[in-house]
Design a protein around this motif. Structure first.
Motif, PDB file in Angstrom:
ATOM      1  N   ASP A   1       0.830  -1.207   0.000  1.00  0.00           N
ATOM      2  CA  ASP A   1       0.000   0.000   0.000  1.00  0.00           C
ATOM      3  C   ASP A   1       0.861   1.252   0.000  1.00  0.00           C
ATOM      4  OD1 ASP A   1      -2.429  -1.179  -0.136  1.00  0.00           O
ATOM      5  OD2 ASP A   1      -2.675  -1.349   2.043  1.00  0.00           O
ATOM      6  N   GLY A   2       1.943   1.182   0.778  1.00  0.00           N
ATOM      7  CA  GLY A   2       2.858   2.324   0.809  1.00  0.00           C
ATOM      8  C   GLY A   2       3.433   2.589  -0.567  1.00  0.00           C
ATOM      9  N   TYR A   3       3.722   1.512  -1.294  1.00  0.00           N
ATOM     10  CA  TYR A   3       4.249   1.651  -2.644  1.00  0.00           C
ATOM     11  C   TYR A   3       3.237   2.356  -3.539  1.00  0.00           C
ATOM     12  CZ  TYR A   3       6.015   0.321  -7.216  1.00  0.00           C
ATOM     13  OH  TYR A   3       6.474   0.355  -8.495  1.00  0.00           O
ATOM     14  N   ASN A   4       1.970   1.927  -3.448  1.00  0.00           N
ATOM     15  CA  ASN A   4       0.934   2.564  -4.268  1.00  0.00           C
ATOM     16  C   ASN A   4       0.835   4.054  -3.970  1.00  0.00           C
ATOM     17  OD1 ASN A   4       0.382   0.125  -5.323  1.00  0.00           O
ATOM     18  ND2 ASN A   4      -1.510  -0.223  -4.183  1.00  0.00           N
ATOM     19  N   GLN A   5       0.914   4.382  -2.689  1.00  0.00           N
ATOM     20  CA  GLN A   5       0.820   5.799  -2.331  1.00  0.00           C
ATOM     21  C   GLN A   5       2.026   6.578  -2.831  1.00  0.00           C
ATOM     22  OE1 GLN A   5      -0.254   6.522   1.636  1.00  0.00           O
ATOM     23  NE2 GLN A   5      -2.077   5.249   1.489  1.00  0.00           N
TER      24      GLN A   5
ATOM     25  N   GLY B   1      -3.778  10.146   5.137  1.00  0.00           N
ATOM     26  CA  GLY B   1      -3.971   8.783   4.647  1.00  0.00           C
ATOM     27  C   GLY B   1      -3.512   8.559   3.234  1.00  0.00           C
ATOM     28  N   GLY B   2      -2.798   9.528   2.681  1.00  0.00           N
ATOM     29  CA  GLY B   2      -2.184   9.313   1.381  1.00  0.00           C
ATOM     30  C   GLY B   2      -3.184   9.232   0.247  1.00  0.00           C
ATOM     31  N   LEU B   3      -2.698   8.741  -0.869  1.00  0.00           N
ATOM     32  CA  LEU B   3      -3.490   8.705  -2.092  1.00  0.00           C
ATOM     33  C   LEU B   3      -2.944   7.533  -2.889  1.00  0.00           C
ATOM     34  CD1 LEU B   3      -5.509  10.396  -3.769  1.00  0.00           C
ATOM     35  CD2 LEU B   3      -3.554  11.460  -4.822  1.00  0.00           C
ATOM     36  N   ASP B   4      -3.807   6.634  -3.329  1.00  0.00           N
ATOM     37  CA  ASP B   4      -3.276   5.470  -4.036  1.00  0.00           C
ATOM     38  C   ASP B   4      -3.982   5.213  -5.357  1.00  0.00           C
ATOM     39  OD1 ASP B   4      -5.656   4.644  -3.149  1.00  0.00           O
ATOM     40  OD2 ASP B   4      -4.988   2.788  -2.229  1.00  0.00           O
ATOM     41  N   THR B   5      -4.478   6.259  -5.993  1.00  0.00           N
ATOM     42  CA  THR B   5      -5.217   6.057  -7.233  1.00  0.00           C
ATOM     43  C   THR B   5      -4.344   6.198  -8.465  1.00  0.00           C
ATOM     44  OG1 THR B   5      -5.694   8.391  -7.331  1.00  0.00           O
ATOM     45  CG2 THR B   5      -7.299   7.015  -6.225  1.00  0.00           C
ATOM     46  N   GLY B   6      -3.102   6.569  -8.276  1.00  0.00           N
ATOM     47  CA  GLY B   6      -2.323   7.005  -9.430  1.00  0.00           C
ATOM     48  C   GLY B   6      -2.678   8.456  -9.691  1.00  0.00           C
ATOM     49  N   TRP B   7      -1.779   9.196 -10.347  1.00  0.00           N
ATOM     50  CA  TRP B   7      -2.065  10.631 -10.488  1.00  0.00           C
ATOM     51  C   TRP B   7      -3.247  10.869 -11.404  1.00  0.00           C
ATOM     52  CZ3 TRP B   7      -1.724  14.006 -14.742  1.00  0.00           C
ATOM     53  CH2 TRP B   7      -1.236  13.439 -15.908  1.00  0.00           C
ATOM     54  N   THR B   8      -3.706   9.818 -12.096  1.00  0.00           N
ATOM     55  CA  THR B   8      -4.800   9.994 -13.040  1.00  0.00           C
ATOM     56  C   THR B   8      -6.180   9.896 -12.387  1.00  0.00           C
ATOM     57  OG1 THR B   8      -4.481   7.663 -13.459  1.00  0.00           O
ATOM     58  CG2 THR B   8      -3.575   9.169 -15.056  1.00  0.00           C
TER      59      THR B   8
ATOM     60  N   THR C   1     -14.065   4.501  -4.781  1.00  0.00           N
ATOM     61  CA  THR C   1     -14.231   3.534  -3.700  1.00  0.00           C
ATOM     62  C   THR C   1     -13.063   3.509  -2.726  1.00  0.00           C
ATOM     63  OG1 THR C   1     -13.335   1.893  -5.199  1.00  0.00           O
ATOM     64  CG2 THR C   1     -15.718   2.005  -5.011  1.00  0.00           C
ATOM     65  N   THR C   2     -11.895   3.973  -3.143  1.00  0.00           N
ATOM     66  CA  THR C   2     -10.747   3.884  -2.249  1.00  0.00           C
ATOM     67  C   THR C   2     -10.971   4.737  -1.005  1.00  0.00           C
ATOM     68  OG1 THR C   2      -8.406   4.311  -1.996  1.00  0.00           O
ATOM     69  CG2 THR C   2      -9.587   5.706  -3.510  1.00  0.00           C
ATOM     70  N   SER C   3     -10.317   4.344   0.089  1.00  0.00           N
ATOM     71  CA  SER C   3     -10.548   5.079   1.339  1.00  0.00           C
ATOM     72  C   SER C   3      -9.525   6.189   1.537  1.00  0.00           C
ATOM     73  CB  SER C   3     -10.476   4.109   2.508  1.00  0.00           C
ATOM     74  OG  SER C   3      -9.204   3.506   2.519  1.00  0.00           O
ATOM     75  N   THR C   4      -8.628   6.384   0.567  1.00  0.00           N
ATOM     76  CA  THR C   4      -7.588   7.397   0.775  1.00  0.00           C
ATOM     77  C   THR C   4      -8.116   8.795   0.485  1.00  0.00           C
ATOM     78  OG1 THR C   4      -6.867   6.856  -1.435  1.00  0.00           O
ATOM     79  CG2 THR C   4      -5.619   5.899   0.390  1.00  0.00           C
TER      80      THR C   4
ATOM     81  N   LEU D   1     -15.649  14.894  -9.667  1.00  0.00           N
ATOM     82  CA  LEU D   1     -15.235  13.688  -8.952  1.00  0.00           C
ATOM     83  C   LEU D   1     -15.360  13.907  -7.445  1.00  0.00           C
ATOM     84  CD1 LEU D   1     -14.306  10.853  -9.189  1.00  0.00           C
ATOM     85  CD2 LEU D   1     -11.976  11.631  -9.487  1.00  0.00           C
ATOM     86  N   VAL D   2     -15.034  15.114  -7.002  1.00  0.00           N
ATOM     87  CA  VAL D   2     -15.222  15.432  -5.583  1.00  0.00           C
ATOM     88  C   VAL D   2     -16.688  15.265  -5.211  1.00  0.00           C
ATOM     89  CG1 VAL D   2     -15.239  17.307  -3.907  1.00  0.00           C
ATOM     90  CG2 VAL D   2     -13.260  16.974  -5.353  1.00  0.00           C
ATOM     91  N   VAL D   3     -17.563  15.840  -6.042  1.00  0.00           N
ATOM     92  CA  VAL D   3     -18.991  15.757  -5.752  1.00  0.00           C
ATOM     93  C   VAL D   3     -19.460  14.313  -5.821  1.00  0.00           C
ATOM     94  CG1 VAL D   3     -21.248  16.551  -6.485  1.00  0.00           C
ATOM     95  CG2 VAL D   3     -19.332  18.086  -6.599  1.00  0.00           C
ATOM     96  N   GLU D   4     -18.902  13.587  -6.774  1.00  0.00           N
ATOM     97  CA  GLU D   4     -19.261  12.169  -6.889  1.00  0.00           C
ATOM     98  C   GLU D   4     -18.919  11.411  -5.612  1.00  0.00           C
ATOM     99  OE1 GLU D   4     -21.004   9.646  -7.962  1.00  0.00           O
ATOM    100  OE2 GLU D   4     -20.267   9.540 -10.005  1.00  0.00           O
ATOM    101  N   ARG D   5     -17.721  11.666  -5.109  1.00  0.00           N
ATOM    102  CA  ARG D   5     -17.308  10.974  -3.889  1.00  0.00           C
ATOM    103  C   ARG D   5     -18.111  11.435  -2.684  1.00  0.00           C
ATOM    104  NH1 ARG D   5     -12.569   7.845  -2.764  1.00  0.00           N
ATOM    105  NH2 ARG D   5     -12.729   8.393  -0.585  1.00  0.00           N
ATOM    106  N   ALA D   6     -18.368  12.741  -2.624  1.00  0.00           N
ATOM    107  CA  ALA D   6     -19.023  13.274  -1.432  1.00  0.00           C
ATOM    108  C   ALA D   6     -20.521  13.001  -1.432  1.00  0.00           C
ATOM    109  CB  ALA D   6     -18.748  14.768  -1.321  1.00  0.00           C
TER     110      ALA D   6
END
Lengths: 354, 167, 572
Positions: free
Chosen positions: C79-83, C146-153, C161-164, C232-237
């Motif tokens: 997970d750390g690698y993904n972030q 909590g970082g970010l693990d989606t890739g910069w895209t 769905t990710t919790s980051t 995307l923010v609105v989608e998540r929120a």
């Protein structure tokens, strides 16, 4: 090193250009014409970014309408065309006064400019007032974006079940509940209104502080003008919201059979009676996602425009604008017309789907 | 009538700024035209013209927008550069919309196939009373739509991008 | 000692070389920096910010490469690698490369090159810098939350769905987008309305053309990124169901939205670097640029083509076949203006008196690396080959050759080329060249093996790999260390020069464009009177003067010593 003294004085003299001391002309421009043209190009480019910013939402709209036309057909009947049209006219009128204000500024008519700006601000506030009523009404009926959408069919089904089970008694109760629902809606609208007024206060106070920082010495005139702007905005919003409540209440009572005006909460009742009952399509909430995204972003732009207009009013009160320095009025005007322009497209796209 | 007043009273003054001033009559006329067009578009929407509907309402909206842009926003009298800038923004937005629209139906077949599969799976499990046409899923839209468990074909492709492998 | 020559001294005919009072020391205190409206100071602040972000992103890269030394765990969890790779990508793209050349170097140089006193909207310029800071703060907050693990895209549906901390990072992107828009808007307006007398469009230095083309992209594309991030923010929120398939949304639509911005953004990154190289090669070859109009037009052509090719990121995402073919075809056509530029640079060097200064070394490195990066792009534009190479290390290597090897090396070239102008100090050419060599070798050692890895099937963004890939991974990691060390050496050389460097003359390299006509560093208002601009590439208009240690206009030299010929180049 040896020539330090001479260069120093030289620099000093040059950094304050002695050709013009006009505080209205920024130091890096040669003439007012250049300053104006620069600002004009700048604001046009900003409008370009705005158009592309909204293009994302129009893309959202276009894709989903082409994929699910039935959703749009079904869900747009919950929007009130009359309120939408009224808001369109209000916004068009504000555009007129804004354009008139620009004309006044160009001709140096400070008083006329002031009147035009205040009217524009009031129209913007009325628009927001009507919008807040519409939003509250949608929320009241559970007509929210996809994630929060509650199908009106379920209300309908529940009501029908109740009627079937308990006969006349239940029917009366349902009718009472309908009235009660109306009152609740108005209460909710008032709540929304008070929230919005609070937000407005916060925004205006913050921007007032910011203006105070910009102006270095916020004098009484500035404060009074800012307070005036807040009052006008609050009054406009109240007028907008109450007149839509009034319309909703009376306009609807007068013409209950008018099928063009399908009020959201009357839909379950009238709906059942309709001959061609359209079944609720899947994903009906997507329409309201589109609706809230588009009108919401537009409303944010309206609020931004109101702040900008208030700023113009304050500056006008200080006599900042002259026949050769009115760029700011023109630029805010252009922005305001763009906001109007977007609404011109939003109105038929959202309200007038047949 | 609509002759254009130029505000160069200060022609010799260095503090001058040459712009076009739109007469009040023109402004009010444009406003009235806009209101009239609004009424027209509301009335036009009441007639069921089928697929022409969108075109008609968009045409009227564009007419209104043109009035606003050219008169209220002074673009008619403005520099060609500003006109060009605005024109370009419209072109780019239109291009963007067209490309997205062109592509939006690309995976209709996948989605349809997926829905049929789902229906086929659901049909034996549920009572045979469930009709095979599109409506059965309507009451439970959120759970039944192209969902997380079995990815429809288009989603499947994006998955490796989004989910890096773990050890 | 460096002789200070002053025009106020009646005996001297030379232009002012050095002023006691310049933009760096004309006012003091933190307020004079943080509230400055001077484009040069804002540019300096950008440069510092970008450098910090570069080393942070670089640190992540080194950690990633260290982890990949072996298929087993070394430092990071999966997970750390993904972030790490997500933040490496996001920071390098949004915080370093996009603002690198335009906002940092462009801000400092563009108005001086134009002979203007400032950019058109100085307050907006400062606002743009603060937005950048604000966006960077959001990125750091995302790291903390909590970082970010989606890739910069940020591809959907995973990013929904990710919790980051996706929302925080997206707000950062949104804000940075506006920072970039404001910079671009400022540049376009400045170039349009504030050119000095005599500077027609075709007498503008090519760096300005490149910045102009860049700004066009920034204006037209970045708003779409803004709305995409917001949606995307609105989608998540709120779950509006635009990109979420569970609510009837279309995840591929997100890719369209995203790449409509992000592909043109690639040209936001590369075009300014191309502009830098046009300047550097002409000046350090002491020769008029070859094919001026072609280079100028090709910048605009790249900007326009850049908009029409975004679909090539989506060949395997399920977009329709027609669209894929169209995008593939247009993608090939982008290589035409790029190749035009490369050929023109090569022809400029032909028979020029090339000096291997540090800036020129970086420009040559750019040419080499960009050619490889550009040509491998054609592999990926080919529909059939892309199926094989998609999402492998081949792609990783390709875009690092273009983004890092070209854009950042272009930035390094720009920094070295204009360093004397910006700081008024000369850096050590020796250490500069050593660092450049290290960057060049380290870069190729890092990324060339990745082409091989990719063609052999090593997928990108993987935490572990098959044992047969290990040798190439070790090579790549060694290269990354060398690259990191060389970058640090470069930074050290430059920072050292600020304190101990020789004073720079007004025109150390012999450039003919306007920025070399004002003293080094420039005074607060750049020019007392708008200078008269001519052709910016007539290198014969300046000659070397040993007394000053730099170049002076040929008229001055002629007045002083009649014997100097017009083409006289006194440097070895």
């Amino acid at each position: 090193m040896n020539t330090a003294a001479t260069t120093t004085t030289d620099d000093h003299a040059d950094s304050h250009d002695h050709e013009h001391h006009d505080p209205r002309l920024a130091h890096h421009f040669d003439s007012h014409q250049q300053q104006f043209d620069t600002g004009k190009l700048g604001i046009w480019l900003f409008l370009v970014t705005e158009v592309l910013f909204f293009s994302g939402l129009f893309g959202f709209y276009a894709v989903y309408r082409s994929l699910h036309p039935e959703v749009f057909l079904y869900a747009s009947q919950f929007l009130d065309t009359v309120l939408g049209a009224a808001n369109t006219v209000v916004l068009l009128f504000s555009s007129l006064t804004m354009a008139w204000g620009v004309r006044c500024a160009q001709l140096g008519q400070t008083r006329g400019l002031m009147v035009c700006l205040v009217v524009t601000l009031a129209c913007a506030a009325i628009f927001l007032g009507v919008k807040s009523f519409e939003y509250t009404e949608k929320a009241h009926h559970g007509l929210l974006w996809a994630g929060m959408y509650h199908s009106p069919e379920h209300h309908d089904a529940a009501a029908a079940d109740g009627a079937a089970g308990a006969g006349d008694h239940a029917h009366d109760e349902a009718a009472a509940a309908g009235d009660h629902g109306d009152d609740e809606l108005f209460e909710k609208t008032k709540h929304t209104l008070s929230y919005m007024t609070t937000v407005l206060w916060v925004v205006i106070v913050i921007s007032g502080i910011a203006l105070g920082l910009l102006f270095k010495n916020p004098n009484k005139k500035t404060l009074a003008t800012v307070a005036g702007c807040v009052l006008v905005s609050a009054a406009g919003m109240v007028i907008g919201a109450y007149s839509s409540i009034g319309y909703h209440h009376f306009g609807h009572a007068e013409k209950p059979t008018d099928e063009e005006i399908l009020m959201a909460e009357t839909v379950p009742a009238e709906y059942a009676a309709q001959k061609e009952k359209v079944p609720e399509p899947k994903l009906a909430g997507t329409f309201f996602s589109v609706y809230f995204c588009m009108t919401g972003l537009h409303a944010i732009h309206i609020i931004g425009g109101m702040i900008a207009i208030s700023w113009l009013i304050v500056r006008t009160a200080h006599g900042a604008f002259t026949t050769y320095y009115f760029g700011a009025v023109d630029f805010v005007g252009l922005y305001w017309h763009l906001v109007d322009l977007i609404w011109i497209y939003l109105f038929p796209l959202l309200y007038l789907i047949n | 009538m609509s002759d254009h007043v130029e505000s160069d009273a200060h022609a010799e003054n260095p503090q001058s700024c040459h712009v076009h001033v739109v007469p009040v009559k023109v402004l009010v006329g444009v406003f009235l035209a806009l209101v009239a067009l609004t009424v027209v578009t509301v009335e036009a929407a009441k007639f069921d013209t089928g697929s022409l509907d969108v075109i008609v309402s968009m045409a009227i909206a564009t007419a209104k927008a043109t009035l606003v842009v050219f008169i209220f926003m002074h673009l008619w009298y403005d520099k060609p550069l500003n006109r060009l800038a605005f024109f370009f923004s419209i072109v780019f937005a239109a291009f963007f919309l067209c490309m997205i629209l062109l592509d939006s139906h690309a995976y209709d077949d996948y989605v349809k196939g997926f829905q049929q599969d789902q229906a086929a799976i659901a049909a034996p499990a549920a009572a045979p009373a469930a009709a095979p046409d599109a409506t059965p899923a309507a009451d439970a839209p959120a759970t039944d739509a192209p969902a997380t468990d079995a990815k429809a074909a288009p989603e499947k492709k994006t998955e490796p991008e989004a989910k890096p492998a773990e050890k | 000692m460096a002789t200070v020559v002053d025009s106020s001294n009646p005996k001297s005919d030379f232009p002012i070389q050095y002023r006691e009072l310049n933009y760096l020391n004309c006012s003091k205190g933190w307020k004079s920096w943080f509230f400055t409206l001077d484009h040069k100071r804002i540019g300096i602040m950008y440069l510092i910010g970008v450098t910090c972000a570069f080393f942070l992103g670089g640190l992540f890269a080194v950690l990633l490469r260290t982890e990949l030394l072996s298929p087993a765990r070394i430092l990071l969890s999966a997970d750390g690698y993904n972030q790490m790779f997500t933040l490496h990508g996001a920071i390098m793209t949004f915080l370093v490369i996009i603002p690198g050349v335009p906002a940092a170097i462009g801000n400092i140089i563009l108005p001086v090159m134009l002979g203007a006193k400032d950019v058109a909207f100085p307050r907006m310029n400062l606002g743009s810098f603060y937005l950048w800071m604000f966006g960077a703060a959001f990125f750091l907050a995302a790291l903390a939350l909590g970082g970010l693990d989606t890739g910069w895209t940020f591809y959907t549906p995973y990013s929904i769905t990710t919790s980051t901390a996706v929302i925080t990072a997206l707000l950062g992107v949104f804000i940075l987008g506006f920072s970039s828009i404001f910079t671009g808007l400022n540049f376009i307006v400045t170039i349009h309305t504030m050119r000095p007398p005599g500077m027609t469009w075709f007498k503008m230095p090519l760096f300005l053309w490149a910045l102009y083309a860049t700004a066009l992209i920034q204006i037209l594309a970045t708003p779409v990124l803004g709305i995409t991030g917001l949606l995307l923010v609105v989608e998540r929120a709120f779950h509006i169901g635009i990109f979420d398939p569970a609510l009837g949304g279309d995840p591929v639509l997100f890719q369209h939205f995203f790449w409509f911005y992000s592909h043109p953004a690639v040209y936001v990154m590369i075009l300014p670097a191309m502009g830098v190289v046009s300047e550097v090669i002409a000046v350090h070859s002491r020769k008029h640029i070859f094919g001026y109009r072609f280079i100028a037009y090709s910048s605009i052509a790249i900007a326009i083509f850049g908009f029409l090719v975004w679909g090539h990121h989506m060949f395997v995402s399920g977009q329709s076949k027609v669209v894929a073919v169209v995008f593939s075809a247009i993608t090939f056509s982008v290589s035409i203006p790029s190749a035009i530029k490369v050929f023109n640079w090569l022809t400029t060097m032909y028979k020029g008196s090339i000096r291997f200064t540090t800036a020129m070394c970086y420009a040559l490195a750019f040419l080499f690396i960009f050619s490889i990066g550009g040509l491998t792009g054609l592999f990926l534009a080919t529909l059939a080959t892309d199926i094989h190479l998609h999402d492998t290390y081949f792609v990783v290597a390709h875009f690092h050759y273009v983004m890092m090897g070209s854009s950042l090396v272009g930035l390094f070239a720009a920094v070295h080329h204009w360093w004397p102008k910006i700081t008024g100090k000369m850096f050590s050419e020796f250490w500069g060249r050593i660092a450049c060599l290290g960057v060049f070798l380290g870069f190729n050692l890092t990324f060339f093996p990745q082409f091989l890895l990719g063609t052999r099937g090593m997928p990108r963004r993987y935490y572990t790999y098959l044992p047969e890939f290990q040798n190439l991974h070790i090579l790549s990691t060694c290269g990354a260390y060398l690259l990191g060390l060389s970058s640090a050496l470069m930074a050290a050389t430059l920072i050292y020069s600020v304190y101990r460097g020789k004073k720079a003359p007004a025109n150390p390299w012999g450039g003919a464009s306007l920025e070399w006509q004002c003293s080094s560093p420039p005074p607060a208002n750049n020019f007392d009177h708008p200078p008269l601009a001519g052709d910016p590439y007539i290198m014969e208009s300046v000659v070397y003067n040993e007394e000053i240690g730099g170049y002076v206009p040929v008229e001055c030299q002629g007045a002083k010593k009649g014997s100097v010929t017009a083409s006289g180049d006194k440097e070895a």
